[in-house]
Design a protein around this motif. Structure first.
Motif, mmCIF file in Angstrom:
data_model
loop_
_atom_site.group_PDB
_atom_site.id
_atom_site.type_symbol
_atom_site.label_atom_id
_atom_site.label_comp_id
_atom_site.label_asym_id
_atom_site.label_seq_id
_atom_site.Cartn_x
_atom_site.Cartn_y
_atom_site.Cartn_z
ATOM 1 N N PRO A 155 0.743 -1.016 -0.179
ATOM 2 C CA PRO A 155 -0.022 0.107 0.125
ATOM 3 C C PRO A 155 0.866 1.317 -0.075
ATOM 4 N N SER A 156 0.208 2.352 -0.193
ATOM 5 C CA SER A 156 1.154 3.662 -0.223
ATOM 6 C C SER A 156 0.391 4.426 1.028
ATOM 7 N N ASN A 157 1.356 4.733 2.142
ATOM 8 C CA ASN A 157 1.001 5.356 3.055
ATOM 9 C C ASN A 157 2.333 6.073 3.702
ATOM 10 N N PRO A 158 2.519 7.305 3.449
ATOM 11 C CA PRO A 158 3.579 8.094 3.911
ATOM 12 C C PRO A 158 3.583 8.251 5.470
ATOM 13 N N ALA A 159 2.453 8.166 6.076
ATOM 14 C CA ALA A 159 2.372 8.513 7.491
ATOM 15 C C ALA A 159 2.216 7.311 8.328
ATOM 16 N N LEU A 160 2.848 6.204 7.657
ATOM 17 C CA LEU A 160 2.889 4.773 8.355
ATOM 18 C C LEU A 160 3.591 4.769 9.544
ATOM 19 N N THR A 161 3.108 4.253 10.562
ATOM 20 C CA THR A 161 3.804 3.722 11.811
ATOM 21 C C THR A 161 3.713 2.525 12.167
ATOM 22 N N LEU A 162 4.478 2.062 13.193
ATOM 23 C CA LEU A 162 4.329 0.557 13.453
ATOM 24 C C LEU A 162 3.158 0.152 14.261
ATOM 25 N N PRO A 163 2.548 -0.816 13.926
ATOM 26 C CA PRO A 163 1.356 -1.286 14.362
ATOM 27 C C PRO A 163 1.363 -1.764 16.143
ATOM 28 N N THR A 164 1.723 -0.756 16.800
ATOM 29 C CA THR A 164 2.130 -1.201 18.134
ATOM 30 C C THR A 164 1.025 -1.624 18.955
ATOM 31 N N THR A 165 -0.259 -1.022 18.610
ATOM 32 C CA THR A 165 -1.572 -1.441 19.416
ATOM 33 C C THR A 165 -2.109 -2.776 19.088
ATOM 34 N N HIS A 166 -1.480 -3.266 18.019
ATOM 35 C CA HIS A 166 -2.024 -4.564 17.737
ATOM 36 C C HIS A 166 -1.564 -5.825 18.601
ATOM 37 N N TYR A 167 -0.286 -5.411 19.115
ATOM 38 C CA TYR A 167 0.428 -6.825 19.823
ATOM 39 C C TYR A 167 0.632 -6.644 21.396
ATOM 40 N N ASP A 168 0.352 -7.600 21.857
ATOM 41 C CA ASP A 168 0.234 -7.550 23.408
ATOM 42 C C ASP A 168 1.270 -8.691 24.310
ATOM 43 N N GLY A 169 2.078 -9.288 23.290
ATOM 44 C CA GLY A 169 3.097 -10.234 23.870
ATOM 45 C C GLY A 169 2.463 -11.820 23.845
ATOM 46 N N THR A 170 1.423 -11.901 23.175
ATOM 47 C CA THR A 170 0.411 -13.297 23.169
ATOM 48 C C THR A 170 1.574 -14.151 22.194
ATOM 49 N N ALA A 171 1.939 -15.203 22.697
ATOM 50 C CA ALA A 171 2.538 -16.300 21.668
ATOM 51 C C ALA A 171 1.693 -16.900 20.615
ATOM 52 N N GLN A 172 2.280 -16.580 19.575
ATOM 53 C CA GLN A 172 1.456 -17.016 18.355
ATOM 54 C C GLN A 172 2.324 -18.446 17.397
ATOM 55 N N LYS A 173 1.364 -19.499 17.652
ATOM 56 C CA LYS A 173 1.935 -20.768 16.756
ATOM 57 C C LYS A 173 0.865 -21.178 15.879
ATOM 58 N N PRO A 174 1.472 -22.038 14.746
ATOM 59 C CA PRO A 174 0.671 -22.370 13.710
ATOM 60 C C PRO A 174 -0.211 -23.682 14.166
ATOM 61 N N ASN A 175 -1.512 -23.781 13.499
ATOM 62 C CA ASN A 175 -2.184 -24.620 13.839
ATOM 63 C C ASN A 175 -1.973 -26.078 13.246
ATOM 64 N N PHE A 176 -1.118 -25.968 12.090
ATOM 65 C CA PHE A 176 -0.605 -27.088 11.517
ATOM 66 C C PHE A 176 0.904 -26.877 11.455
ATOM 67 N N ALA A 177 1.536 -27.779 11.999
ATOM 68 C CA ALA A 177 2.833 -28.003 11.990
ATOM 69 C C ALA A 177 3.483 -27.845 10.529
ATOM 70 N N LEU A 178 2.989 -28.675 9.716
ATOM 71 C CA LEU A 178 3.394 -28.759 8.286
ATOM 72 C C LEU A 178 2.485 -27.926 7.475
ATOM 73 N N ARG A 179 2.755 -27.161 6.802
ATOM 74 C CA ARG A 179 1.974 -26.250 5.760
ATOM 75 C C ARG A 179 2.663 -25.859 4.455
ATOM 76 N N GLY A 180 1.864 -26.172 3.658
ATOM 77 C CA GLY A 180 2.647 -25.840 2.162
ATOM 78 C C GLY A 180 1.807 -26.496 1.153
ATOM 79 N N PHE A 181 2.428 -26.567 -0.103
ATOM 80 C CA PHE A 181 1.828 -26.871 -1.595
ATOM 81 C C PHE A 181 2.446 -27.939 -2.175
ATOM 82 N N HIS A 182 1.654 -28.835 -2.795
ATOM 83 C CA HIS A 182 2.062 -29.737 -3.825
ATOM 84 C C HIS A 182 1.742 -29.369 -5.085
#
Length: 910
Positions: A155-182
């Motif tokens: 996107p184009s956004n000259p006023a961009l700042t980091l999305p600090t309000t979006h994160y609170d230290g919660t651990a994020q892990k994938p629902n599937f250990a193996l993810r991809g394409f054949h």
């Protein structure tokens, strides 16, 4: 210049800057406290040159610079927080001790104040790969969409700042250990060139691009199908280098091949006369030189044929032991296919046979096309795929399970017609969100076969949903709205409405109606005759013509009217979509055009289907009139004119679509020579790109041509006639015929399907002389007269005095047609021997019991008919015939093959 090339130079610049900053010592200028940060942003990370984290760091800086419109030459990657001075920071901490908390792929992101006027985000992970995934999460929050390997949205956004309000230290892990394409490289998709042809100019770079795309979307598996035409001497080093690159990016590279599958130039572990276990061990050892993380094997000799159960289980055990003993780091999986009609010896599903193998063998549980694990799926001789849920339930916790659905099937069914099928997205979401959580499924590998014509959306969606199953298809459509500029909400409205209507049409109300839209190939029409249905062809024109009045009225009310209603519904959705993109970038304009054109094509396909069947309705009025003793020829003339007008309308639709399809080639992301032209150098069994039949509108013109031939047979004056009128007439057809030699169920269904209606006329019965003649004729149009140009043959024979008769003729030729009435070839039965059981009432026969035909067919002729079906090569067809006739694989196929048919008869009433 495509959008990915546009940003290639700055990406290389950032990669160089990353390496430069990592090489500096504490006295280097970048560490000087007085240094300024012209980008207003710095990334603090310590990563090795080849790691996923190094790539992700460069990508995040590129995203910041591109979105804000800054100078890409300014430095932004630092190795120490102490000397970072930018007001906005992303600080990466790789802490191996956090493995128990975050796992190998997880991360946490927190908003922190770093002091000295610096604030931003801290990414914690236990591994470089987990940290990289965290950086790509931030890139997504900044608005970056890595939606195609050749196309990225910033996107184009000259006023961009980091999305600090979006994160609170919660651990994020994938629902599937193996993810991809054949990438199903048995189909002539670009990856069939990039992965299998080392000599191709730029092909290796395209593989790297695919690997980077997987990393950017937090995928960690890439698979493909190995073909028999690869030159192992040059290919193995090539693929080994790809394996090494993949590992550096946290990606497992795997290969799919077969034990003995004959289809589509498949590579086979068993391919000569030596002991099977010796061949399996030798070829597996060879494949491990490619550095693969996993090997997945197909279990049939084709999708619809199999070895003995004992053979299959022995094959699995040999493969499992070979890898366990010599390559324990290489995982073995078996492809659990869907064919419902292929049974094990005990009557259970053949493809579920791996349940009897040892638990170290993993399973890729397959579904096909846009179908899911629950809703109707009238393909591969199934009603649905709930049997695959049974497999998951029974094997959960016992072996490693990966779900293996598709986002496209190709072969005219979906993406090369092409049809807009957002039902695919919601179908995949239903599996991931509602069904798979009930089972212990650790992997999700998506079978993909081409990403043009909006099919990238379904793959891209799955990169999101396989990480976080809470993301629905609707959520994804909202998430990509910014890519389409100010018209993003129109894209969401169109595709969400399209999705809901397709669920109603193809899952809830009329699953079989889809085949009216999908294209078909000769093998589908041959398969319909044989009762082998990977996918059904459309309802044949003749089947409508021959309906009784009650069935015809119901068909008009239900199926034909449904097509009209569907056309109105989808057209109304499309009418609300902007005809042109409003004030958008060139990228957004191209994306809008892709959505609009593939949607228009879908509506036009409905319009074409309506015109074709309206023509058949008109033709039927003449067919009904012909039942009268004195048909009114004026009815014939009116019906023929009306039918031809519908044919002309259908042809006009096809011609307009062909222009639209050709025009879209300028938007293709890979070279049109690879995608949409003849490609004889392809290692697949298809000497063209996967969109070549799209460019020619093959699946459109084919239906028009079939209708033209059909109408000619309906309206043209018939010259069918007997050379000699029989005294008594009987008939048989495929449903009253059984193949007794060879005694093979698949051969029986296929060869018997070649049998048209056959007329058996009795002539000159003479009990005293012990003689009678048999007149045998083909009657494809079922008017009880020999087909024009195929006069009856006369077989003179002898009565045995016990109610039996037999006679011989040098050659009896069967003309083979598919259900669309297209001629496929001729099957010559040489040294043809006929027998009949006569029911004699008084002085003359009154009925026929059973009858037989036996003789030999030239193997070359049978092969020619099989090879009329695309995707089957000479070697594969030959080996299938050897299997059916129990010919040792090392022996040549005999010139003549024995056949024997058993007939039942009915009295003909012309």
């Amino acid at each position: 210049m495509d959008i990915s090339m546009k940003f290639l130079i700055p990406a290389m610049t950032f990669a160089w800057l990353a390496l430069s900053s990592l090489a500096c010592d504490d006295g280097a200028q970048e560490h000087h406290p007085s240094r300024i940060a012209p980008l207003g942003f710095e990334l603090v990370v310590d990563a090795s040159q080849a790691s996923a984290l190094s790539v992700a760091a460069s990508d995040l800086v590129q995203a910041w610079v591109t979105i804000k419109g800054l100078d890409p030459s300014d430095e932004a990657i630092r190795t120490s927080l102490e000397y970072a001075v930018a007001p906005e920071l992303v600080v990466v901490k790789v802490e191996p001790d956090a493995l128990g908390e975050l796992g190998e792929q997880g991360f946490s992101i927190s908003a922190l104040d770093f002091g000295r006027g610096r604030a931003g985000l801290e990414v914690r992970a236990a591994t470089d790969t987990g940290a990289a995934y965290g950086l790509y999460d931030i890139a997504a929050e900044l608005g970056v969409r890595y939606f195609h390997p050749k196309d990225t949205f910033f996107p184009s956004n000259p006023a961009l700042t980091l999305p600090t309000t979006h994160y609170d230290g919660t651990a994020q892990k994938p629902n599937f250990a193996l993810r991809g394409f054949h990438h199903h490289t048995q189909h002539p998709i670009p990856m069939s060139d990039f992965l299998l042809r080392p000599e191709g100019d730029g092909f290796r770079d395209e593989v790297s691009r695919e690997l980077r795309w997987l990393l950017r979307n937090r995928q960690n598996a890439l698979s493909f199908q190995l073909l028999k035409g690869v030159d192992m001497a040059t290919w193995l080093p090539y693929i080994a280098s790809i394996s090494e690159e993949a590992r550096g990016l946290g990606i497992q590279l795997g290969v799919v091949t077969s034990f003995a599958d004959q289809q589509q130039n498949n590579y086979k572990l068993i391919d000569d006369e030596r002991p099977e276990d010796e061949q399996i061990r030798e070829r597996l050892e060879l494949l491990t030189q490619g550095g693969f993380s996993f090997i997945t094997l197909q279990l049939g000799t084709s999708e619809f044929t199999k070895p003995t159960d004992l053979q299959a289980l022995q094959w699995i055990e040999t493969a499992s032991a070979t890898l366990a003993d010599h390559h324990p780091d290489v995982e073995l999986n078996i492809w659990i296919h869907t064919t419902c009609s292929l049974k094990a010896d005990d009557g259970s599903y053949y493809y579920h046979l791996p349940q009897r193998s040892n638990s170290s063998v993993g399973a890729w549980v397959h579904t096909v096309m846009f179908h899911n694990l629950e809703d109707p799926a009238p393909v591969y001789d199934c009603d649905n795929f709930v049997q695959q849920q049974d497999f998951l339930r029974e094997e959960s916790g016992r072996r490693a399970l990966s779900y293996f659905p598709e986002t496209a099937w190709w072969l005219g069914f979906d993406n090369n017609l092409p049809l807009s099928l957002p039902i695919t997205g919601t179908s995949r979401a239903h599996d991931i969100q509602d069904l798979l959580p009930d089972y212990d499924v650790s992997g999700h590998i998506t079978f993909t076969t081409g990403r043009e014509w909006n099919y990238w959306q379904y793959d891209h969606y799955l990169t999101r949903a396989t990480w976080d199953r809470s993301i629905s298809w609707e959520d994804y459509l909202q998430w990509i709205e910014p890519m389409y500029g100010v018209d993003g909400d129109s894209v969401y409205t169109l595709l969400q409405g399209w999705t809901e209507q397709q669920v109603k049409d193809f899952f809830k109300e009329a699953p079989l109606i889809y085949f009216t839209l999908a294209g078909e190939l000769p093998q589908d029409e041959v398969g319909e005759r044989a009762g082998i249905l990977a996918r059904r062809p459309k309802r044949s024109y003749r089947s409508v013509l021959e309906m009784d009045d009650t069935t015809f009225a119901a068909w008009q009310t239900d199926e034909l009217q449904r097509l009209r209603d569907m056309r109105a519904t989808y057209a109304a959705l499309l009418d609300q979509f902007p005809a042109t993109a409003a004030g958008a970038s060139s990228q957004s304009t191209g994306l809008m055009k892709e959505v609009r054109v593939v949607s228009q094509v879908y509506v036009r396909r409905l319009e074409q289907a309506i015109e074709l069947y309206e023509a058949v309705v008109e033709a039927r009025t003449w067919a009904v009139e012909q039942q009268n003793p004195t048909p009114d020829l004026a009815v014939r003339e009116r019906a023929q004119v009306a039918a031809n007008l519908h044919l002309e309308a259908a042809r006009a639709i096809s011609a307009a679509v062909e222009v639209e399809l050709r025009d879209m080639e300028a938007n293709y992301r890979y070279p049109v020579e690879l995608l949409a032209r003849m490609k004889p150098e392809s290692l697949t069994s298809y000497p063209y790109g996967y969109l070549e039949q799209t460019s020619t509108a093959y699946f459109w013109h084919r239906r028009d041509d079939q209708l033209e031939s059909f109408l000619a047979r309906v309206f043209d004056e018939s010259n069918d006639t007997w050379l000699s009128e029989p005294d008594l007439l009987f008939y048989t057809n495929a449903s009253s015929t059984r193949l007794t030699a060879p005694d093979d169920p698949v051969a029986g269904s296929v060869i018997v399907s070649f049998v048209p209606q056959l007329l058996f006329g009795l002539l000159d019965y003479d009990a005293a002389a012990g003689t009678m003649s048999l007149l045998v004729a083909q009657d494809f149009n079922e008017n009880f007269l020999p087909d024009e140009g195929l006069s009856e043959i006369r077989v003179d024979g002898a009565l045995d005095g016990l109610g039996g008769w037999s006679g011989d003729v040098g050659v009896f030729s069967l003309t083979v047609r598919d259900t669309s009435e297209v001629l496929l070839g001729t099957l010559d039965v040489q040294n043809a021997h006929f027998t009949l059981e006569l029911v004699v009432d008084g002085a003359l026969p009154s009925d026929l019991g059973k009858g037989t035909l036996s003789g030999q067919v030239p193997s070359a002729g049978l092969l020619a008919i099989i090879l009329a079906v695309p995707g089957i090569d000479v070697e594969g067809a030959t080996n299938l015939l050897k299997q059916i006739y129990e010919v040792p694989v090392e022996d040549p196929l005999p010139e003549l093959l024995e056949v024997a048919f058993l007939f039942s008869f009915k009295r003909a009433e012309p």
